[in-house]
Design an enzyme around this catalytic site. Structure first.
Site, short mmCIF file in Angstrom:
data_model
loop_
_atom_site.label_atom_id
_atom_site.label_comp_id
_atom_site.label_asym_id
_atom_site.label_seq_id
_atom_site.Cartn_x
_atom_site.Cartn_y
_atom_site.Cartn_z
N LYS A 74 96.97 -26.74 106.98
CA LYS A 74 97.21 -27.17 105.60
C LYS A 74 98.04 -26.19 104.78
O LYS A 74 98.74 -26.60 103.86
CB LYS A 74 95.88 -27.44 104.89
CG LYS A 74 95.20 -28.75 105.30
CD LYS A 74 93.93 -28.96 104.47
CE LYS A 74 93.36 -30.34 104.67
NZ LYS A 74 92.24 -30.61 103.74
N ASP A 110 93.59 -34.55 98.11
CA ASP A 110 92.15 -34.22 97.99
C ASP A 110 91.73 -34.17 96.52
O ASP A 110 90.66 -34.67 96.16
CB ASP A 110 91.83 -32.87 98.66
CG ASP A 110 91.71 -32.99 100.18
OD1 ASP A 110 91.48 -34.11 100.67
OD2 ASP A 110 91.85 -31.97 100.87
P1 NAP Z 1 86.87 -23.19 104.48
O1 NAP Z 1 88.24 -22.91 103.97
O2 NAP Z 1 86.48 -22.73 105.84
O3 NAP Z 1 85.83 -22.56 103.40
C1 NAP Z 1 84.47 -22.59 103.67
C2 NAP Z 1 83.71 -22.09 102.43
O4 NAP Z 1 82.33 -22.35 102.65
C3 NAP Z 1 83.86 -20.59 102.16
O5 NAP Z 1 83.91 -20.39 100.77
C4 NAP Z 1 82.56 -20.03 102.75
O6 NAP Z 1 82.13 -18.85 102.12
C5 NAP Z 1 81.60 -21.14 102.42
N1 NAP Z 1 80.42 -21.18 103.29
C6 NAP Z 1 80.38 -21.42 104.62
N2 NAP Z 1 79.10 -21.40 105.07
C7 NAP Z 1 78.32 -21.14 103.98
C8 NAP Z 1 76.92 -21.00 103.80
N3 NAP Z 1 76.07 -21.12 104.82
N4 NAP Z 1 76.45 -20.76 102.55
C9 NAP Z 1 77.31 -20.64 101.50
N5 NAP Z 1 78.66 -20.76 101.61
C10 NAP Z 1 79.15 -21.01 102.85
O7 NAP Z 1 86.55 -24.76 104.47
P2 NAP Z 1 87.21 -25.88 103.56
O8 NAP Z 1 88.38 -26.47 104.27
O9 NAP Z 1 87.40 -25.34 102.21
O10 NAP Z 1 86.06 -27.03 103.60
C11 NAP Z 1 84.81 -26.82 102.96
C12 NAP Z 1 83.96 -28.07 103.10
O11 NAP Z 1 84.52 -29.16 102.38
C13 NAP Z 1 83.78 -28.57 104.55
O12 NAP Z 1 82.44 -28.96 104.73
C14 NAP Z 1 84.69 -29.79 104.61
O13 NAP Z 1 84.24 -30.74 105.56
C15 NAP Z 1 84.53 -30.32 103.20
N6 NAP Z 1 85.67 -31.17 102.78
C16 NAP Z 1 85.41 -32.47 102.48
C17 NAP Z 1 86.45 -33.29 102.07
C18 NAP Z 1 86.17 -34.73 101.72
O14 NAP Z 1 87.12 -35.53 101.65
N7 NAP Z 1 84.94 -35.09 101.47
C19 NAP Z 1 87.76 -32.80 101.96
C20 NAP Z 1 87.99 -31.44 102.27
C21 NAP Z 1 86.93 -30.64 102.69
P3 NAP Z 1 82.65 -17.38 102.60
O15 NAP Z 1 83.93 -17.16 101.84
O16 NAP Z 1 81.55 -16.50 102.18
O17 NAP Z 1 82.84 -17.46 104.09
#
Ligand code: NAP
Length: 292
Positions: A74, A110
């Site tokens: 992305k 998004d």
């Molecule tokens: P990412 O870039 O990998 O970021 C993950 C984030 O989650 C980081 O801030 C991380 O914190 C935090 N995190 C991970 N495990 C955690 C825990 N156990 N407790 C607290 N914080 C935690 O991922 P992303 O692409 O931003 O996606 C994040 C989520 O959004 C995913 O679940 C994804 O499936 C969802 N999403 C959904 C949609 C939709 O259309 N519904 C669209 C996009 C994304 P640290 O910085 O401390 O590691």
């Protein structure tokens, strides 16, 4: 399917990701083509980082509408494009490429997809009031911040497990004068009684029913009209959502956002406005029913 296979097929829209096989996007876009009466095709293609430039270049072919871009490309895709929309530029990530006459524009659906789902849930974008909390500091959190600051025009607090990443997100946010305030915050320093919307944009709770990014002690301080929105949609009810509902608050998962971001990409490619129910229906077929 490989990139080489894709170039030999009369496909019109793609997903480039690694991995790609698990994606529900082909189900949604195939249903949308059918609903719109178009003979388009959509294929999810596993594209590695070294293949990305060639795959994106291949989109410039006549008849190709564009592509969705997912993890891990992305951000990496940005320099391969001719232009970016303001949302994609501010968020710093592209989930949709639009092809017109050899030109590729990067878009991020998004953020408006999240806004559209919030509207579906009864949120009045002009009457929200209060402040918004975004949990997380990755790509999804940047889209949530854009929705909160630029589309809902509310102050946003970013809270993250690793506080430095929340501070980095705020420091890197492009100039937003005279827009609302964006702050990185410790969870205990958020003014919880003023919060009208909590957006979980962290992956806490993803396929982990006991995991939550927010202690129920903070949920208990939210006002009664607050909405707790979890971008995670598997499981259908996360622990965060369950805790919010126990506290008497409205809660929703991210399935509607997933459908809305796909709808917006499809409209950008085809100019056809297919109802979001078509995309949701395809998702529910693919996932044996995920209720709100
Ligand atoms: P990412 O870039 O990998 O970021 C993950 C984030 O989650 C980081 O801030 C991380 O914190 C935090 N995190 C991970 N495990 C955690 C825990 N156990 N407790 C607290 N914080 C935690 O991922 P992303 O692409 O931003 O996606 C994040 C989520 O959004 C995913 O679940 C994804 O499936 C969802 N999403 C959904 C949609 C939709 O259309 N519904 C669209 C996009 C994304 P640290 O910085 O401390 O590691």
């Amino acid at each position: 399917m490989t990139v080489q296979d894709a170039s030999a097929l009369p496909l019109q829209a793609f997903l480039f990701a690694d991995p790609a096989a698990h994606s529900l996007s082909p189900l949604m876009h195939t249903a949308a083509f059918r609903h719109a009466g178009l003979s388009g095709q959509y294929a999810a293609i596993r594209v590695s980082s070294t293949e990305l430039a060639a795959a994106v270049h291949g989109l410039r072919r006549p008849g190709v509408l564009g592509a969705n871009i997912s993890l891990p490309h992305k951000q990496a895709v940005l320099p391969l494009l001719d232009d970016l929309t303001p949302a994609a530029r501010a968020i710093g990530a592209v989930n949709t490429i639009i092809h017109r006459e050899g030109q590729l524009t990067g878009e991020n659906t998004d953020a408006p997809g999240l806004l559209a789902d919030l509207r579906d849930l009864g949120v009045n974008p002009h009457g929200l009031g209060g402040v918004i909390v975004v949990l997380g500091a990755g790509g999804a959190a940047r889209a949530a911040v854009y929705t909160g600051l630029n589309l809902l025009e509310q102050d946003v607090y970013v809270v993250n497990r690793t506080p430095q990443r929340a501070q980095d997100l705020v420091a890197s946010w492009p100039d937003r004068n005279p827009a609302p305030q964006l702050r990185a915050s410790a969870v205990a320093e958020v003014p919880w009684p003023d919060v009208t919307l909590v957006i979980n944009a962290s992956s806490a709770g993803l396929d982990a029913p006991d995991q939550t990014p927010l202690d129920p002690a903070f949920i208990a301080q939210l006002p009664r009209q607050a909405l707790v929105y979890d971008m995670v949609y598997s499981p259908a009810q996360t622990r965060l959502m369950a805790d919010a509902r126990v506290a008497g608050l409205a809660a929703a998962n991210g399935l509607g956002m997933l459908a809305q971001q796909a709808r917006l990409a499809f409209t950008a490619w085809t100019q056809c406005d297919v109802p979001v129910e078509v995309f949701r229906g395809a998702l529910e077929e693919g996932r044996t029913g995920i209720p709100r």
